[in-house]
Design a protein around this motif. Structure first.
Motif, PDB file in Angstrom:
ATOM      1  N   UNK A  45      16.610  28.123  56.823  1.00  0.00           N
ATOM      2  CA  UNK A  45      15.732  27.429  55.883  1.00  0.00           C
ATOM      3  C   UNK A  45      15.691  25.932  56.189  1.00  0.00           C
ATOM      4  N   UNK A  46      16.793  25.404  56.650  1.00  0.00           N
ATOM      5  CA  UNK A  46      16.855  23.971  56.930  1.00  0.00           C
ATOM      6  C   UNK A  46      17.543  23.740  58.274  1.00  0.00           C
ATOM      7  N   UNK A  47      16.805  23.867  59.380  1.00  0.00           N
ATOM      8  CA  UNK A  47      17.450  23.779  60.701  1.00  0.00           C
ATOM      9  C   UNK A  47      18.166  22.443  60.925  1.00  0.00           C
ATOM     10  N   UNK A  48      17.650  21.369  60.360  1.00  0.00           N
ATOM     11  CA  UNK A  48      18.422  20.129  60.356  1.00  0.00           C
ATOM     12  C   UNK A  48      18.745  19.830  58.899  1.00  0.00           C
ATOM     13  N   UNK A  49      20.015  19.918  58.549  1.00  0.00           N
ATOM     14  CA  UNK A  49      20.449  19.885  57.155  1.00  0.00           C
ATOM     15  C   UNK A  49      20.160  18.590  56.417  1.00  0.00           C
ATOM     16  N   UNK A  50      20.078  18.712  55.102  1.00  0.00           N
ATOM     17  CA  UNK A  50      19.866  17.556  54.220  1.00  0.00           C
ATOM     18  C   UNK A  50      20.884  17.633  53.095  1.00  0.00           C
ATOM     19  N   UNK A  51      21.141  16.526  52.404  1.00  0.00           N
ATOM     20  CA  UNK A  51      22.033  16.587  51.237  1.00  0.00           C
ATOM     21  C   UNK A  51      21.414  17.428  50.124  1.00  0.00           C
ATOM     22  N   UNK A  52      22.243  17.824  49.169  1.00  0.00           N
ATOM     23  CA  UNK A  52      21.792  18.597  48.012  1.00  0.00           C
ATOM     24  C   UNK A  52      20.682  17.862  47.271  1.00  0.00           C
ATOM     25  N   UNK A  53      19.773  18.631  46.659  1.00  0.00           N
ATOM     26  CA  UNK A  53      18.701  18.008  45.865  1.00  0.00           C
ATOM     27  C   UNK A  53      19.265  17.200  44.693  1.00  0.00           C
ATOM     28  N   UNK A  54      20.510  17.505  44.312  1.00  0.00           N
ATOM     29  CA  UNK A  54      21.123  16.768  43.195  1.00  0.00           C
ATOM     30  C   UNK A  54      21.693  15.415  43.633  1.00  0.00           C
ATOM     31  N   UNK A  55      21.554  15.124  44.905  1.00  0.00           N
ATOM     32  CA  UNK A  55      22.046  13.845  45.446  1.00  0.00           C
ATOM     33  C   UNK A  55      20.876  12.928  45.840  1.00  0.00           C
ATOM     34  N   UNK A  56      19.698  13.220  45.299  1.00  0.00           N
ATOM     35  CA  UNK A  56      18.515  12.464  45.738  1.00  0.00           C
ATOM     36  C   UNK A  56      18.577  10.970  45.426  1.00  0.00           C
ATOM     37  N   UNK A  57      19.364  10.616  44.424  1.00  0.00           N
ATOM     38  CA  UNK A  57      19.489   9.195  44.058  1.00  0.00           C
ATOM     39  C   UNK A  57      20.330   8.420  45.082  1.00  0.00           C
TER      40      UNK A  57
END
Ligand code: MTE
Ligand code: CO
Length: 390
Positions: free
Chosen positions: A24-36
């Motif tokens: 789903x995310x071949x290059x990872x991102x932080x959790x959506x709860x860390x958007x700030x």
């Protein structure tokens, strides 16, 4: 039951439904709860976003490594996007052999890995005349600390053969600002790197992809990004970034210049204005960062009463040369207002000064090299504010 406690008494969707597949995310991102958690700019600070700055969210981080996507950006002509296949690094001037390297050529020299902080000389510059910005992201966030992989600058200079008269090096960037800085040969042959990786992966475009200069312990401006040329000369070039900029006007009308080394400095990152104490009185953790351009940090002191009593903080994590150090101080908060400060000692015995001590020495015209002790005032609610006390 409060909302959060249902996770104990009831089965939640993430417990009962399958999650995302591996691709789903071949290059990872932080959790959506860390958007700030992100770099932020201060709008009024610069006229234009291409010659501007944003700040590392120090209050959201722990340990000593800055994640690549959060490393502050400072550029004078915008981020250049360079195809590494098209990039060349040239060495010219007082050398036996003028050389041009491709990125592939650079990869054939022995590499080294080192963790270093990069601090812009203008970090905390807005605080010279008094407390200004409410958040350590803005007062201290022109800094990042990553592991670089690169070739020793010395190795490349030896390949070119520096002539005995070659005492200085001009580093030039391939970006629109064509930034240049003079570096004394002694430093160039000591610990500088020509780096292509940060924290294991390719440099980010904003950090100088495909290659940047690493000048350990020295002001960020010298760490030329998108490095395209190294010229060997017999004297400094006296270009813009070492005359009208990156110099400090003193009270007597003279200016300090060639102030390369970053003095020992520290800041409490939590609590701080963007990260108040929300848990009321009782066990409380203070944490922060300390660094020195001259070595390691053997000791950090913390005060919670504005400097009446000092406590030695606990340093946790690696203590590396010219790298950030992480410190902690745990105490039992009685719920009364606090005045928090930290004070770094470096391996040369130098102790971080108060802002008043610094001003006595340097006057109030400076922008660069403000390493004075920072104060946060915490009220009964746990809210934190940038203040100065004398
Ligand atoms: N190199 C080039 N080519 N162009 C620039 O504008 N800015 C300098 C330095 N190197 C700059 C540059 C300044 S002032 C600093 S503080 C650092 O890069 C910032 O590095 P960073 O963007 O990785 O944080
Ligand atoms: Co800078």
């Amino acid at each position: 039951l409060a909302a959060g406690e249902k996770v104990i008494t009831e089965v939640q969707p993430w417990n009962s439904e399958l999650g995302d597949g591996v691709d789903v995310m071949p290059y990872g991102k932080p959790s959506e709860f860390e958007e700030h958690v992100k770099r932020r700019t201060v709008e009024w600070l610069t006229a234009d976003p291409v010659s501007s700055i944003n700040f590392t969210p120090l209050h959201e981080l722990d340990g000593i490594i800055t994640p690549n996507g959060l490393a502050f950006e400072r550029h004078h002509g915008g981020t250049a996007h360079i195809d590494p296949k098209e990039h060349r690094l040239m060495i010219n001037g007082l050398v036996d052999r003028q050389l041009v390297f491709t990125m592939e050529d650079l990869m054939r020299f022995p590499r080294e890995n080192h963790v270093y902080f990069l601090e812009c000389a203008a970090n905390s510059g807005m605080e010279w005349r008094g407390a200004q910005l409410n958040g350590c992201q803005f007062t201290h966030g022109m800094i990042h600390n990553v592991m670089y992989t690169g070739v020793k600058l010395r190795t490349l200079l030896e390949e070119a053969g520096v002539k005995p008269s070659g005492k200085w090096l001009l580093a030039e960037g391939a970006d629109a600002s064509g930034m240049t800085r003079s570096i004394p040969m002694e430093k160039a042959l000591d610990d500088c790197l020509v780096a292509f990786k940060m924290n294991g992966e390719a440099l980010r475009p904003e950090q100088g992809y495909p290659v940047r200069l690493v000048v350990p312990g020295w002001e960020g401006n010298m760490w030329v990004k998108w490095l395209r040329r190294l010229e060997v000369g017999d004297q400094p070039w006296h270009h813009r970034e070492e005359t009208s900029k990156y110099t400090d006007l003193l009270e007597n009308g003279k200016a300090r210049r060639f102030t390369w080394e970053m003095d020992a400095k520290s800041v409490i990152t939590n609590p701080s204005p963007q990260a108040p104490l929300t848990h009321k009185k009782g066990p409380t953790v203070i944490t922060g960062l300390a660094w020195s351009g001259r070595g390691t940090i053997p000791r950090v002191d913390v005060t919670i009463d504005g400097g009446i009593t000092w406590h030695q903080a606990r340093i946790s994590g690696p203590s590396l040369d010219k790298s950030m150090h992480r410190f902690y101080f745990e105490f039992d908060w009685d719920g009364k207002p606090l005045l928090l400060q930290s004070r770094a000692h470096d391996s040369t015995g130098y102790v971080q000064p108060t802002k008043d001590q610094l001003r006595k020495h340097r006057g109030v015209n400076s922008i660069y090299h403000n390493n004075g002790i920072q104060t946060w005032a915490i009220d009964e609610e746990g809210k934190a504010e940038n203040v100065e006390i004398s």
